[in-house]
Design a protein around this motif. Structure first.
Motif, short mmCIF file in Angstrom:
data_model
loop_
_atom_site.label_atom_id
_atom_site.label_comp_id
_atom_site.label_asym_id
_atom_site.label_seq_id
_atom_site.Cartn_x
_atom_site.Cartn_y
_atom_site.Cartn_z
N GLU A 1 26.66 -5.96 25.53
CA GLU A 1 27.63 -6.37 26.54
C GLU A 1 27.50 -7.88 26.73
O GLU A 1 26.38 -8.41 26.74
CB GLU A 1 27.35 -5.69 27.89
CG GLU A 1 27.71 -4.25 27.94
CD GLU A 1 27.51 -3.66 29.33
OE1 GLU A 1 26.81 -4.28 30.18
OE2 GLU A 1 28.07 -2.59 29.58
N ALA A 2 28.63 -8.52 26.87
CA ALA A 2 28.66 -9.96 27.16
C ALA A 2 29.52 -10.16 28.39
O ALA A 2 30.51 -9.44 28.58
CB ALA A 2 29.22 -10.73 25.97
N ARG A 3 29.14 -11.15 29.19
CA ARG A 3 29.93 -11.46 30.40
C ARG A 3 29.54 -12.82 30.95
O ARG A 3 28.39 -13.20 30.88
CB ARG A 3 29.72 -10.41 31.47
CG ARG A 3 28.38 -10.54 32.15
CD ARG A 3 28.22 -9.71 33.39
NE ARG A 3 27.94 -8.34 33.04
CZ ARG A 3 28.14 -7.32 33.84
NH1 ARG A 3 28.62 -7.51 35.03
NH2 ARG A 3 27.86 -6.10 33.48
N PRO A 4 30.52 -13.50 31.50
CA PRO A 4 30.18 -14.70 32.27
C PRO A 4 29.70 -14.26 33.65
O PRO A 4 29.96 -13.13 34.08
CB PRO A 4 31.49 -15.47 32.37
CG PRO A 4 32.55 -14.61 31.79
CD PRO A 4 31.94 -13.33 31.32
N ILE B 1 36.57 -18.35 29.58
CA ILE B 1 35.25 -18.63 30.14
C ILE B 1 34.23 -18.12 29.13
O ILE B 1 34.38 -17.03 28.60
CB ILE B 1 35.04 -17.89 31.48
CG1 ILE B 1 36.14 -18.21 32.48
CG2 ILE B 1 33.67 -18.21 32.07
CD1 ILE B 1 36.12 -17.31 33.70
N GLY B 2 33.20 -18.87 28.90
CA GLY B 2 32.16 -18.47 27.96
C GLY B 2 31.20 -17.46 28.56
O GLY B 2 30.83 -17.55 29.72
N ALA B 3 30.83 -16.48 27.74
CA ALA B 3 29.87 -15.47 28.18
C ALA B 3 28.46 -16.05 28.21
O ALA B 3 28.12 -16.95 27.44
CB ALA B 3 29.91 -14.27 27.24
N ALA B 4 27.67 -15.50 29.09
CA ALA B 4 26.23 -15.78 29.11
C ALA B 4 25.62 -15.02 27.92
O ALA B 4 26.32 -14.24 27.26
CB ALA B 4 25.65 -15.29 30.43
N PHE C 1 31.76 -16.99 23.48
CA PHE C 1 30.80 -17.85 24.18
C PHE C 1 31.39 -19.22 24.54
O PHE C 1 30.73 -20.04 25.15
CB PHE C 1 29.54 -18.01 23.33
CG PHE C 1 28.89 -16.68 23.06
CD1 PHE C 1 28.09 -16.08 24.01
CD2 PHE C 1 29.13 -16.00 21.88
CE1 PHE C 1 27.51 -14.83 23.79
CE2 PHE C 1 28.56 -14.75 21.64
CZ PHE C 1 27.76 -14.17 22.60
N MET C 2 32.65 -19.44 24.15
CA MET C 2 33.40 -20.67 24.43
C MET C 2 32.66 -21.93 23.98
O MET C 2 32.62 -22.93 24.70
CB MET C 2 33.78 -20.76 25.90
CG MET C 2 34.91 -19.84 26.31
SD MET C 2 36.43 -20.08 25.38
CE MET C 2 36.92 -21.70 25.89
N ARG C 3 32.08 -21.85 22.78
CA ARG C 3 31.44 -23.02 22.20
C ARG C 3 31.30 -22.83 20.70
O ARG C 3 31.30 -21.71 20.21
CB ARG C 3 30.09 -23.31 22.84
CG ARG C 3 29.06 -22.23 22.65
CD ARG C 3 27.82 -22.52 23.51
NE ARG C 3 26.88 -21.43 23.44
CZ ARG C 3 25.78 -21.45 22.69
NH1 ARG C 3 25.47 -22.49 21.98
NH2 ARG C 3 24.97 -20.41 22.69
N GLU C 4 31.20 -23.94 20.01
CA GLU C 4 30.97 -23.93 18.57
C GLU C 4 29.54 -23.47 18.35
O GLU C 4 28.59 -24.08 18.85
CB GLU C 4 31.18 -25.33 17.98
CG GLU C 4 30.80 -25.47 16.53
CD GLU C 4 31.60 -24.58 15.59
OE1 GLU C 4 30.96 -23.86 14.79
OE2 GLU C 4 32.84 -24.61 15.64
N SER D 1 38.89 -5.95 23.81
CA SER D 1 39.94 -6.84 24.32
C SER D 1 40.27 -6.58 25.77
O SER D 1 41.29 -7.03 26.27
CB SER D 1 41.20 -6.67 23.46
OG SER D 1 41.63 -5.33 23.53
N ASP D 2 39.40 -5.86 26.47
CA ASP D 2 39.72 -5.45 27.83
C ASP D 2 39.26 -6.44 28.91
O ASP D 2 39.42 -6.16 30.08
CB ASP D 2 39.14 -4.06 28.11
CG ASP D 2 37.67 -3.96 27.78
OD1 ASP D 2 37.13 -4.88 27.15
OD2 ASP D 2 37.05 -2.94 28.14
N ALA D 3 38.74 -7.59 28.54
CA ALA D 3 38.32 -8.57 29.54
C ALA D 3 39.31 -9.73 29.59
O ALA D 3 39.61 -10.34 28.56
CB ALA D 3 36.92 -9.09 29.20
N ASP D 4 39.81 -10.02 30.76
CA ASP D 4 40.80 -11.09 30.88
C ASP D 4 40.18 -12.48 30.80
O ASP D 4 40.89 -13.47 30.68
CB ASP D 4 41.63 -10.93 32.15
CG ASP D 4 40.78 -10.91 33.41
OD1 ASP D 4 39.54 -11.07 33.34
OD2 ASP D 4 41.37 -10.72 34.49
#
Length: 182
Positions: free
Chosen positions: A104-107, A148-151, A64-67, A140-143
């Motif tokens: 599933e997580a994704r930006p 970038i943090g996931a929504a 999620f690119m955050r603490e 580990s398949d997402a570059d």
């Protein structure tokens, strides 16, 4: 379970439990799970506060690119899934049982990554409605991971992990138990 992280943490949790009960939170020894520590978290069992994360490993934060320490666990999930997540956390504590979730997580605009979450209740002075140990393992398949943090994640499946049954891990596809509702 698909991820080694989930398997290792679940095996550790089971080994610490006594008489089929979840382990006491004070029994946890971080050094014993150092290989998966970055993928782990501990929740405060506080439904009104959204189950705040007391501890959040670096790999969990990286998705999620955050603490995430101090953030409500429910907020890493889509709004439409939060009721189900809350019900699963309640069931895990009530039943003193482990659950596994897939999501599933994704930006925005990026391909999704599959994540697997374990939820393992901990006792505190005999009560199971105090803390929850867990892991969040991302494929580990997402570059974009770590860049970038996931929504908020989308829950795709969940199930109870049945103790003592290796077959439980190879069960038919996971589906929502009817008793947890929507």
């Amino acid at each position: 379970m698909r991820h080694a992280v989930s398997n290792e943490l679940y095996a550790y949790w089971r080994a610490l439990g006594k008489g089929g009960c979840p382990p006491e939170r004070n029994a946890l020894e971080p050094g014993a799970i150092r290989g998966v520590l970055a993928d782990t978290f501990v929740l405060d069992f506080d439904p009104a506060g959204g189950f705040p994360l007391r501890i959040s490993g670096s790999k969990v934060n990286a998705v999620f690119m955050r603490e995430l320490r101090g953030a409500p666990f429910l907020h890493i999930w889509r709004e439409s899934d939060r009721g189900k997540i809350k019900a699963i956390l309640q069931a895990a504590a009530d039943e003193e049982a482990a659950y596994i979730l897939r999501a599933e997580a994704r930006p925005a605009g990026a391909p999704p990554v599959d994540i697997e979450v374990t939820l393992l209740p901990l006792r505190h002075h005999g009560a199971t409605h105090a803390r929850m140990l867990g892991s969040l393992a991302a494929g580990s398949d997402a570059d974009w991971l770590g860049l970038i943090g996931a929504a908020p994640a989308a829950l795709t499946a969940w199930r109870l992990l049945e103790p003592g049954s290796a077959a439980a891990f190879r069960a038919p596809p996971m589906r929502a138990p009817a008793r947890l509702g929507a």
